[in-house]
Write a protein that holds these residues in place. Structure first.
Motif, PDB file in Angstrom:
ATOM      1  N   SER A  79       0.818  -1.224   0.000  1.00 15.88           N
ATOM      2  CA  SER A  79       0.000   0.000   0.000  1.00 15.88           C
ATOM      3  C   SER A  79       0.845   1.265   0.000  1.00 15.88           C
ATOM      4  O   SER A  79       0.436   2.303   0.518  1.00 15.88           O
ATOM      5  N   GLU A  80       2.048   1.192  -0.574  1.00 12.74           N
ATOM      6  CA  GLU A  80       2.977   2.321  -0.489  1.00 12.74           C
ATOM      7  C   GLU A  80       2.416   3.600  -1.115  1.00 12.74           C
ATOM      8  O   GLU A  80       2.783   4.708  -0.712  1.00 12.74           O
ATOM      9  N   LYS A  81       1.510   3.469  -2.060  1.00 15.01           N
ATOM     10  CA  LYS A  81       0.991   4.642  -2.759  1.00 15.01           C
ATOM     11  C   LYS A  81       0.140   5.538  -1.856  1.00 15.01           C
ATOM     12  O   LYS A  81       0.200   6.771  -1.957  1.00 15.01           O
ATOM     13  N   ASN A  82      -0.639   4.925  -0.962  1.00 17.41           N
ATOM     14  CA  ASN A  82      -1.619   5.709  -0.199  1.00 17.41           C
ATOM     15  C   ASN A  82      -1.523   5.578   1.320  1.00 17.41           C
ATOM     16  O   ASN A  82      -2.274   6.245   2.033  1.00 17.41           O
ATOM     17  N   ILE A  83      -0.643   4.735   1.825  1.00 18.48           N
ATOM     18  CA  ILE A  83      -0.635   4.480   3.262  1.00 18.48           C
ATOM     19  C   ILE A  83      -0.265   5.732   4.062  1.00 18.48           C
ATOM     20  O   ILE A  83      -0.780   5.941   5.162  1.00 18.48           O
ATOM     21  N   LEU A  84       0.591   6.581   3.522  1.00 17.36           N
ATOM     22  CA  LEU A  84       0.962   7.799   4.252  1.00 17.36           C
ATOM     23  C   LEU A  84      -0.248   8.711   4.427  1.00 17.36           C
ATOM     24  O   LEU A  84      -0.461   9.266   5.512  1.00 17.36           O
ATOM     25  N   ASN A  85      -1.019   8.880   3.379  1.00 16.29           N
ATOM     26  CA  ASN A  85      -2.223   9.708   3.463  1.00 16.29           C
ATOM     27  C   ASN A  85      -3.180   9.156   4.507  1.00 16.29           C
ATOM     28  O   ASN A  85      -3.827   9.903   5.251  1.00 16.29           O
ATOM     29  N   ASN A  86      -3.271   7.827   4.590  1.00 13.34           N
ATOM     30  CA  ASN A  86      -4.108   7.165   5.582  1.00 13.34           C
ATOM     31  C   ASN A  86      -3.629   7.489   6.991  1.00 13.34           C
ATOM     32  O   ASN A  86      -4.418   7.870   7.877  1.00 13.34           O
ATOM     33  N   ILE A  87      -2.332   7.353   7.224  1.00 10.12           N
ATOM     34  CA  ILE A  87      -1.758   7.611   8.552  1.00 10.12           C
ATOM     35  C   ILE A  87      -1.959   9.061   8.956  1.00 10.12           C
ATOM     36  O   ILE A  87      -2.363   9.370  10.088  1.00 10.12           O
ATOM     37  N   LEU A  88      -1.698   9.983   8.024  1.00  5.14           N
ATOM     38  CA  LEU A  88      -1.841  11.409   8.330  1.00  5.14           C
ATOM     39  C   LEU A  88      -3.296  11.777   8.603  1.00  5.14           C
ATOM     40  O   LEU A  88      -3.574  12.662   9.423  1.00  5.14           O
ATOM     41  N   SER A  89      -4.218  11.099   7.930  1.00  2.00           N
ATOM     42  CA  SER A  89      -5.637  11.342   8.167  1.00  2.00           C
ATOM     43  C   SER A  89      -6.012  11.006   9.608  1.00  2.00           C
ATOM     44  O   SER A  89      -6.785  11.738  10.247  1.00  2.00           O
ATOM     45  N   VAL A  90      -5.474   9.911  10.115  1.00  2.00           N
ATOM     46  CA  VAL A  90      -5.749   9.521  11.507  1.00  2.00           C
ATOM     47  C   VAL A  90      -5.048  10.470  12.471  1.00  2.00           C
ATOM     48  O   VAL A  90      -5.635  10.930  13.452  1.00  2.00           O
ATOM     49  N   GLN A  91      -3.793  10.802  12.182  1.00  2.00           N
ATOM     50  CA  GLN A  91      -3.036  11.684  13.062  1.00  2.00           C
ATOM     51  C   GLN A  91      -3.657  13.076  13.168  1.00  2.00           C
ATOM     52  O   GLN A  91      -3.540  13.746  14.203  1.00  2.00           O
ATOM     53  N   SER A  92      -4.319  13.515  12.098  1.00  2.00           N
ATOM     54  CA  SER A  92      -4.870  14.877  12.072  1.00  2.00           C
ATOM     55  C   SER A  92      -6.200  15.010  12.797  1.00  2.00           C
ATOM     56  O   SER A  92      -6.728  16.124  12.931  1.00  2.00           O
ATOM     57  N   GLN A  93      -6.768  13.900  13.272  1.00  2.00           N
ATOM     58  CA  GLN A  93      -8.051  13.972  13.966  1.00  2.00           C
ATOM     59  C   GLN A  93      -7.952  14.812  15.245  1.00  2.00           C
ATOM     60  O   GLN A  93      -7.026  14.651  16.029  1.00  2.00           O
ATOM     61  N   LYS A  94      -8.913  15.683  15.441  1.00  2.00           N
ATOM     62  CA  LYS A  94      -8.938  16.513  16.641  1.00  2.00           C
ATOM     63  C   LYS A  94      -9.167  15.682  17.894  1.00  2.00           C
ATOM     64  O   LYS A  94      -8.699  16.029  18.973  1.00  2.00           O
TER      65      LYS A  94
END
Length: 260
Positions: free
Chosen positions: A19-34
């Motif tokens: 999942s190298e193409k999109n896994i970073l976006n996934n991780i950042l989406s979780v990290q950015s949650q308030k």
């Protein structure tokens, strides 16, 4: 929305494989949650690309990695649920991300205010190149009989109490890509858990997952669902299922213009 005390914890589960193409976006989406009372569990099926390297380079205190062979997405999710320590399970596939940074905060407030067992909302499909909206899956409040019409909440937009899996069972991996449909029907229709539909988009999904990447997979998935519903010998029931499925899917593609 009233600010909650963050006493409820989310377990965000992400199955991954190459999942190298999109896994970073996934991780950042979780990290950015308030909402910060969460853990992010990535269940990686021994990826052969740079997935693990990207995960490790973007690790944080709430990120856990389960790196071992599995028997597919729903076997991975079962492993993640059993490792989870949160009160609420959220499934966010490796290609997907939350619609906004206050998604979890909005969801948890409904759990706290109404003592619910499940909360679900809407989902947007985007293409895998420029993330242009191509389909808007707008759900609605559950009523008896809807599953026999091919209805189900958008699975990634469904948040469930972890205790439900302990009480009523996990994903049945023998159902293949229809395991999510079977579990949602089991919980909502058969066990009659207390759910609420929220008229909000919770998750963005990139089009092209296992269930919709080919006509063959779509037909196979729907045939499995028909067997789950016991409609294979019920001509009228089968026609109703197919008709509602086609109409609803057509509406979802037409509704994409709302997000352009």
């Amino acid at each position: 929305m009233i600010k909650v005390s963050e006493k409820l914890k989310f377990s965000v589960l992400t199955p991954s494989y190459n999942s190298e193409k999109n896994i970073l976006n996934n991780i950042l989406s979780v990290q950015s949650q308030k909402y910060k009372n969460l853990e992010h569990i990535i269940i990686d099926n021994v990826s052969e690309d740079k997935t693990l390297e990207i995960i490790n380079n973007n690790s944080h205190s709430n990120l856990k990695i389960l790196h071992e062979k599995d028997k597919g997405t729903y076997d991975a999710l079962n492993k993640g649920i059993k490792k989870a320590s949160g009160d609420i399970i959220s499934i966010l596939h490796s290609d997907d991300f939350y619609y906004s940074d206050d998604t979890l905060e909005n969801v948890v407030n409904f759990f706290c205010d109404e003592d619910l067992e499940g909360v679900y909302g809407d989902l947007i499909y985007v293409d895998g190149i420029k993330d242009h909206p191509i389909r808007y899956w707008k759900s609605n409040t559950y009523k008896n009989g809807l599953f026999n019409k091919g209805w189900a909440p958008p699975h990634p937009s469904l948040f469930l109490k972890r205790s439900l899996f302990e009480n009523y069972g996990y994903f049945n991996i023998e159902q293949g890509n229809s395991a999510d449909f079977e579990l949602m029907r089991r919980f909502i229709e058969k066990k009659k858990i207390k759910t609420k539909y929220i008229n909000q988009v919770f998750v963005v999904m990139r089009y092209g997952g296992q269930s919709n990447k080919s006509i063959k997979n779509i037909i196979k998935q729907n045939y499995t669902i028909i067997k789950i519903l016991g409609l294979q010998k019920n001509v009228l029931g089968l026609l109703r299922y197919i008709s509602f499925k086609i109409i609803n899917r057509f509406k979802q593609f037409l509704s994409r213009n709302k997000f352009k």
